[in-house]
Design a protein around this motif. Structure first.
Motif, PDB file in Angstrom:
ATOM      1  N   MET A 251      -9.963 -19.866  -0.933  1.00 34.06           N
ATOM      2  CA  MET A 251      -9.770 -20.782  -2.038  1.00 34.06           C
ATOM      3  C   MET A 251     -11.113 -21.225  -2.620  1.00 34.06           C
ATOM      4  SD  MET A 251      -6.407 -22.631  -2.310  1.00 34.06           S
ATOM      5  CE  MET A 251      -6.300 -24.168  -1.481  1.00 34.06           C
ATOM      6  N   ARG A 252     -12.130 -21.362  -1.794  1.00 31.66           N
ATOM      7  CA  ARG A 252     -13.449 -21.770  -2.284  1.00 31.66           C
ATOM      8  C   ARG A 252     -13.982 -20.747  -3.279  1.00 31.66           C
ATOM      9  NH1 ARG A 252     -18.924 -21.116  -0.686  1.00 31.66           N
ATOM     10  NH2 ARG A 252     -20.152 -22.895  -1.372  1.00 31.66           N
ATOM     11  N   ASN A 253     -13.831 -19.468  -2.960  1.00 35.04           N
ATOM     12  CA  ASN A 253     -14.289 -18.424  -3.879  1.00 35.04           C
ATOM     13  C   ASN A 253     -13.529 -18.477  -5.195  1.00 35.04           C
ATOM     14  OD1 ASN A 253     -16.154 -17.519  -2.044  1.00 35.04           O
ATOM     15  ND2 ASN A 253     -14.857 -15.880  -1.267  1.00 35.04           N
ATOM     16  N   ALA A 254     -12.234 -18.760  -5.135  1.00 37.21           N
ATOM     17  CA  ALA A 254     -11.434 -18.857  -6.350  1.00 37.21           C
ATOM     18  C   ALA A 254     -11.918 -20.007  -7.218  1.00 37.21           C
ATOM     19  CB  ALA A 254      -9.959 -19.019  -6.008  1.00 37.21           C
ATOM     20  N   LYS A 255     -12.321 -21.108  -6.607  1.00 36.84           N
ATOM     21  CA  LYS A 255     -12.844 -22.241  -7.379  1.00 36.84           C
ATOM     22  C   LYS A 255     -14.152 -21.867  -8.053  1.00 36.84           C
ATOM     23  CE  LYS A 255     -10.583 -25.769  -4.633  1.00 36.84           C
ATOM     24  NZ  LYS A 255     -10.726 -26.875  -3.692  1.00 36.84           N
ATOM     25  N   ILE A 256     -15.004 -21.152  -7.359  1.00 38.26           N
ATOM     26  CA  ILE A 256     -16.275 -20.702  -7.942  1.00 38.26           C
ATOM     27  C   ILE A 256     -16.002 -19.785  -9.127  1.00 38.26           C
ATOM     28  CG2 ILE A 256     -18.339 -19.299  -7.519  1.00 38.26           C
ATOM     29  CD1 ILE A 256     -18.257 -20.429  -4.602  1.00 38.26           C
ATOM     30  N   VAL A 257     -15.092 -18.842  -8.950  1.00 38.26           N
ATOM     31  CA  VAL A 257     -14.739 -17.918 -10.039  1.00 38.26           C
ATOM     32  C   VAL A 257     -14.130 -18.689 -11.208  1.00 38.26           C
ATOM     33  CG1 VAL A 257     -13.249 -15.984 -10.697  1.00 38.26           C
ATOM     34  CG2 VAL A 257     -14.494 -15.922  -8.524  1.00 38.26           C
ATOM     35  N   PHE A 258     -13.246 -19.639 -10.907  1.00 38.48           N
ATOM     36  CA  PHE A 258     -12.582 -20.433 -11.945  1.00 38.48           C
ATOM     37  C   PHE A 258     -13.610 -21.165 -12.806  1.00 38.48           C
ATOM     38  CE2 PHE A 258     -10.299 -24.418 -13.185  1.00 38.48           C
ATOM     39  CZ  PHE A 258      -9.386 -23.837 -14.048  1.00 38.48           C
ATOM     40  N   TYR A 259     -14.524 -21.887 -12.172  1.00 41.05           N
ATOM     41  CA  TYR A 259     -15.521 -22.633 -12.941  1.00 41.05           C
ATOM     42  C   TYR A 259     -16.521 -21.709 -13.623  1.00 41.05           C
ATOM     43  CZ  TYR A 259     -13.417 -26.835 -11.221  1.00 41.05           C
ATOM     44  OH  TYR A 259     -12.508 -27.825 -10.965  1.00 41.05           O
ATOM     45  N   GLY A 260     -16.788 -20.566 -13.030  1.00 38.05           N
ATOM     46  CA  GLY A 260     -17.625 -19.573 -13.694  1.00 38.05           C
ATOM     47  C   GLY A 260     -16.967 -19.056 -14.967  1.00 38.05           C
ATOM     48  N   LEU A 261     -15.665 -18.774 -14.884  1.00 38.20           N
ATOM     49  CA  LEU A 261     -14.932 -18.311 -16.071  1.00 38.20           C
ATOM     50  C   LEU A 261     -14.887 -19.376 -17.151  1.00 38.20           C
ATOM     51  CD1 LEU A 261     -11.924 -16.433 -14.411  1.00 38.20           C
ATOM     52  CD2 LEU A 261     -13.773 -15.422 -15.746  1.00 38.20           C
TER      53      LEU A 261
END
Length: 111
Positions: free
Chosen positions: A1-11
């Motif tokens: 989930m942490r990686n998904a948050k990083i990707v989300f805010y990056g997008l």
């Protein structure tokens, strides 16, 4: 989930950058192509946001607010134009992402 948050805010950051910078490449079909780009971007944002947070209502509200905020910003930029149709395309993309989550959950596919 942490990686998904990083990707989300990056997008979110990349999409904001694309939304407020001048267009240097002419679009082949500025009407439909632009709306497809909006819908695709917000579909992906919904999917990644769901993976990161699993809070459908908040993702819907946040992404709609984000889309409206982008259009408000663009209304102040001389090289961009704001459009209610873009917000509608954003909402269509969010709905498509939500539908994909629904179908994948029915198929017992983890997202």
């Amino acid at each position: 989930m942490r990686n998904a948050k990083i990707v989300f805010y990056g997008l979110l950051t990349v999409i904001m950058w694309l939304a407020v910078t001048p267009l240097h490449v002419p679009q082949v079909d500025p009407d439909w192509g632009d709306k497809v780009n909006h819908a695709a971007a917000f579909c992906v944002l919904f999917l990644v946001g769901y993976r990161a947070y699993r809070r459908i209502f908040y993702i819907w509200c946040g992404l709609i607010a984000y889309g409206i905020f982008i259009e408000i910003l663009q209304s102040f930029l001389p090289f961009r134009t704001a459009s209610a149709e873009d917000v509608i395309a954003d909402i269509a993309g969010i709905a498509l992402g939500h539908f994909a989550v629904f179908i994948l959950s029915r198929m017992k596919v983890s997202i």
